[in-house]
Scaffold this motif. Structure first.
Motif, PDB file in Angstrom:
ATOM      1  N   GLY A 183       0.770  -1.226   0.000  1.00 12.60           N
ATOM      2  CA  GLY A 183       0.000   0.000   0.000  1.00 12.60           C
ATOM      3  C   GLY A 183       0.804   1.281   0.000  1.00 12.60           C
ATOM      4  N   ARG A 184       2.121   1.188  -0.082  1.00 10.85           N
ATOM      5  CA  ARG A 184       2.971   2.377  -0.052  1.00 10.85           C
ATOM      6  C   ARG A 184       3.582   2.604  -1.427  1.00 10.85           C
ATOM      7  NH1 ARG A 184       7.756   3.606   4.385  1.00 10.85           N
ATOM      8  NH2 ARG A 184       8.159   5.757   3.743  1.00 10.85           N
ATOM      9  N   THR A 185       3.531   3.846  -1.902  1.00 10.84           N
ATOM     10  CA  THR A 185       4.075   4.179  -3.219  1.00 10.84           C
ATOM     11  C   THR A 185       5.601   4.199  -3.166  1.00 10.84           C
ATOM     12  OG1 THR A 185       2.122   5.509  -3.717  1.00 10.84           O
ATOM     13  CG2 THR A 185       4.080   5.874  -5.075  1.00 10.84           C
ATOM     14  N   ILE A 186       6.216   3.482  -4.085  1.00  9.50           N
ATOM     15  CA  ILE A 186       7.676   3.410  -4.174  1.00  9.50           C
ATOM     16  C   ILE A 186       8.086   3.908  -5.551  1.00  9.50           C
ATOM     17  CG2 ILE A 186       9.711   1.951  -3.965  1.00  9.50           C
ATOM     18  CD1 ILE A 186       8.156   2.019  -1.408  1.00  9.50           C
ATOM     19  N   LYS A 187       8.964   4.908  -5.604  1.00  8.10           N
ATOM     20  CA  LYS A 187       9.570   5.359  -6.862  1.00  8.10           C
ATOM     21  C   LYS A 187      10.993   4.818  -6.886  1.00  8.10           C
ATOM     22  CE  LYS A 187       8.787   9.403  -8.727  1.00  8.10           C
ATOM     23  NZ  LYS A 187       8.394   9.041 -10.111  1.00  8.10           N
ATOM     24  N   MET A 188      11.251   3.889  -7.793  1.00 13.66           N
ATOM     25  CA  MET A 188      12.537   3.199  -7.835  1.00 13.66           C
ATOM     26  C   MET A 188      13.308   3.627  -9.075  1.00 13.66           C
ATOM     27  SD  MET A 188      13.112  -0.839  -7.070  1.00 13.66           S
ATOM     28  CE  MET A 188      12.604  -0.603  -5.364  1.00 13.66           C
ATOM     29  N   PHE A 189      14.599   3.918  -8.901  1.00 11.07           N
ATOM     30  CA  PHE A 189      15.461   4.393  -9.976  1.00 11.07           C
ATOM     31  C   PHE A 189      16.471   3.311 -10.335  1.00 11.07           C
ATOM     32  CE2 PHE A 189      13.931   8.105  -7.791  1.00 11.07           C
ATOM     33  CZ  PHE A 189      13.684   9.022  -8.797  1.00 11.07           C
ATOM     34  N   ASP A 190      16.457   2.918 -11.594  1.00  8.04           N
ATOM     35  CA  ASP A 190      17.493   2.025 -12.112  1.00  8.04           C
ATOM     36  C   ASP A 190      18.611   2.877 -12.696  1.00  8.04           C
ATOM     37  OD1 ASP A 190      18.842  -0.248 -12.904  1.00  8.04           O
ATOM     38  OD2 ASP A 190      17.781  -0.377 -14.823  1.00  8.04           O
ATOM     39  N   THR A 191      19.844   2.568 -12.362  1.00  5.07           N
ATOM     40  CA  THR A 191      20.984   3.385 -12.783  1.00  5.07           C
ATOM     41  C   THR A 191      21.965   2.544 -13.586  1.00  5.07           C
ATOM     42  OG1 THR A 191      22.234   2.936 -10.745  1.00  5.07           O
ATOM     43  CG2 THR A 191      20.764   4.848 -10.750  1.00  5.07           C
ATOM     44  N   ALA A 192      22.836   3.228 -14.301  1.00  2.00           N
ATOM     45  CA  ALA A 192      23.876   2.542 -15.071  1.00  2.00           C
ATOM     46  C   ALA A 192      24.944   1.992 -14.130  1.00  2.00           C
ATOM     47  CB  ALA A 192      24.505   3.505 -16.080  1.00  2.00           C
ATOM     48  N   GLY A 193      25.562   0.898 -14.534  1.00  2.00           N
ATOM     49  CA  GLY A 193      26.649   0.319 -13.740  1.00  2.00           C
ATOM     50  C   GLY A 193      27.837   1.260 -13.648  1.00  2.00           C
TER      51      GLY A 193
END
Length: 473
Positions: A250-260
């Motif tokens: 129920g909690r909004t998560i903004k997840m960032f994928d980054t370059a190695g």
């Protein structure tokens, strides 16, 4: 946002430049090299009075499904299916190619509304390419210059005509204006200092970082339950820092994928430097950072440098030992990882570490719980009364050293900020306090107030001596 628009086209026609122009920020990486963009990058666009959701995509090419270009094409087709409108960008300077003809046929099969955009129309000799765009059979092309911002009014009109005026400008909900009465605080309420309660419902920003090919994109895809990000055995697939939104309990998560992130000495190409810089911006924007380790080859020098970078930036850090499904003797390896974590990362003592597998989904709930627990500590505040009682006990157990025969006195302590926790201590001769005693205080704060694994800052302030500038008679 009222509707979603996908930008498609062959490589190097200016899709990312147009994306940056519409969102008003340099979010997408732009370079003269074809094929810079690989993943779908969403953003909030504004074109005059028009607001919508925009998605930047990879350049479409004819390739086999198992190749990298084939997987990029699948990502772009998924963006077209999810969008309400497609901006088909062609290069008016170079003219049409057989790839443009094939893409036009593919867009007709999808059946979505299409706006044909002739980019680079400001260039000399672009008239022939502009008129050739009429042969695609997708309506009148809209001549623009994404780099210089020309033709944006015509593009706005073309989008409104294609999507419909009702869809482009949905009616706004009217809000009744009433008199708002602000209650006065009770007498003496300012004197009661209470530690704030952690909000379990507020959105959380999480960045996933690590060395190339550690499994960052695969981990996010497992969280989402779909192939949202481009993955594969090739190292360095991810270039842009892509943000995805999802919900956990129920909690909004903004997840960032980054370059190695490789060692700085090995980063030579301009494009890789831009990718790493984009990843560093994602770290500064995030609240909690997950450093993904390869459990088969953990604690490389670059891994330790990434953790040190995250701690110096003041972010809450969590370690994720990925590829746990490839470990045979798990008990022995887990004991070794715990010993190395305590020994090699003294600046983040007590940091939470979770063994996971992005391929099978093992340990993902434990990882999310560790992220939330670390964020609680990162937002923690301690009352001034508790801090001063603690400071008095610390000085009794281990008094500050005497420097040049003069004792240093710690008088008063308070917390000046959270995220990360930062404290101020009023003392005498703050410049003479040794670093070893500062580490003693930081370790005491971690142990006594349950703040493991997050950066702790302590600032010292000395009272000004009004007679310091006067000469002795």
């Amino acid at each position: 946002m009222s509707f979603t628009v996908a930008i498609v086209g062959r490589p190097n026609v200016g899709k990312s430049t147009l994306f940056n122009r519409l969102v008003g920020k340099k979010l997408a990486l732009v370079d003269d090299t074809p094929g810079v963009t690989r993943d779908r990058r969403p953003g909030d666009a504004r074109l005059m009075d028009l607001k919508f959701r925009i998605v930047d995509t990879a350049g479409l090419e004819e390739a086999a499904e198992e190749t990298l270009q084939g997987r990029m094409r699948a990502q772009t087709e998924a963006a077209i299916d999810e969008a309400d409108l497609t901006l088909f960008v062609v290069d008016a300077k170079m003219g049409l190619t057989p790839v443009d003809q094939a893409l036009a046929e593919m867009l007709r099969r999808h059946g979505r509304p299409v706006v044909l955009v002739a980019n680079k129309s400001e260039a000399r000799g672009s008239d022939s390419g502009f008129y050739d765009a009429f042969t695609l059979g997708l309506g009148d092309p809209c001549p623009i210059s994404a780099e210089h911002g020309q033709g944006m009014i015509d593009l706005r009109d073309a989008i409104v005509e294609a999507i419909g005026h009702e869809r482009a400008f949905p009616p706004k909900d009217e809000v009744a204006v009433t008199d708002v009465v602000i209650p006065r605080p009770a007498e003496g309420a300012e004197d009661d200092e209470e530690e704030p309660v952690y909000d379990e419902t507020k959105p959380l920003r999480v960045a996933i970082v690590g060395r190339p090919n550690a499994g960052k994109s695969t981990l996010i895809n497992r969280f989402l339950g779909e192939d949202r990000l481009l993955t594969g055995p090739e190292a360095g697939i991810t270039r842009d820092s892509i943000s995805v939104d999802w919900a956990w309990r129920g909690r909004t998560i903004k997840m960032f994928d980054t370059a190695g992130m490789r060692r700085k000495a090995r980063v030579i190409e301009k494009l890789e430097k831009l990718s790493v810089a984009d990843g560093l911006r994602a770290i500064r924007f995030a609240e909690t950072v997950v450093i993904v380790f390869d459990a088969t080859i953990p604690f490389e020098k670059q891994d330790l440098q990434i953790v040190d970078l995250v701690v110096r930036e003041g972010r809450a850090a969590v370690l994720a030992f990925n590829k746990w499904d490839m470990i045979d003797d798990r008990q022995a390896v887990l004991a070794d990882l715990r010993e190395k974590t305590d020994r090699l990362l003294p600046q983040a003592r007590g940091i939470r570490a979770v063994p996971i597998s992005g391929q099978t989904g093992e340990g993902l709930d434990r990882l999310m719980q560790a992220i939330v627990d670390t964020d609680k500590v990162w937002n923690k505040r301690v009352s001034t009364a508790k801090l001063n009682r603690w400071l008095e006990v610390q000085q009794v157990q281990h008094p500050p050293p005497a420097v040049s025969g003069r004792r240093i006195k710690l008088k008063y302590m308070t917390q000046v900020k959270a995220r990360p926790p930062a404290f101020m201590i009023s003392c005498t001769r703050s410049d003479a306090l040794p670093e070893s005693y500062v580490r003693y205080l930081i370790n005491g704060l971690r142990a006594d107030f349950a703040m493991p694994g997050v950066p702790i800052r302590i600032h010292f302030r000395s009272a000004e001596n009004p007679f310091e500038s006067k000469k002795r008679r």
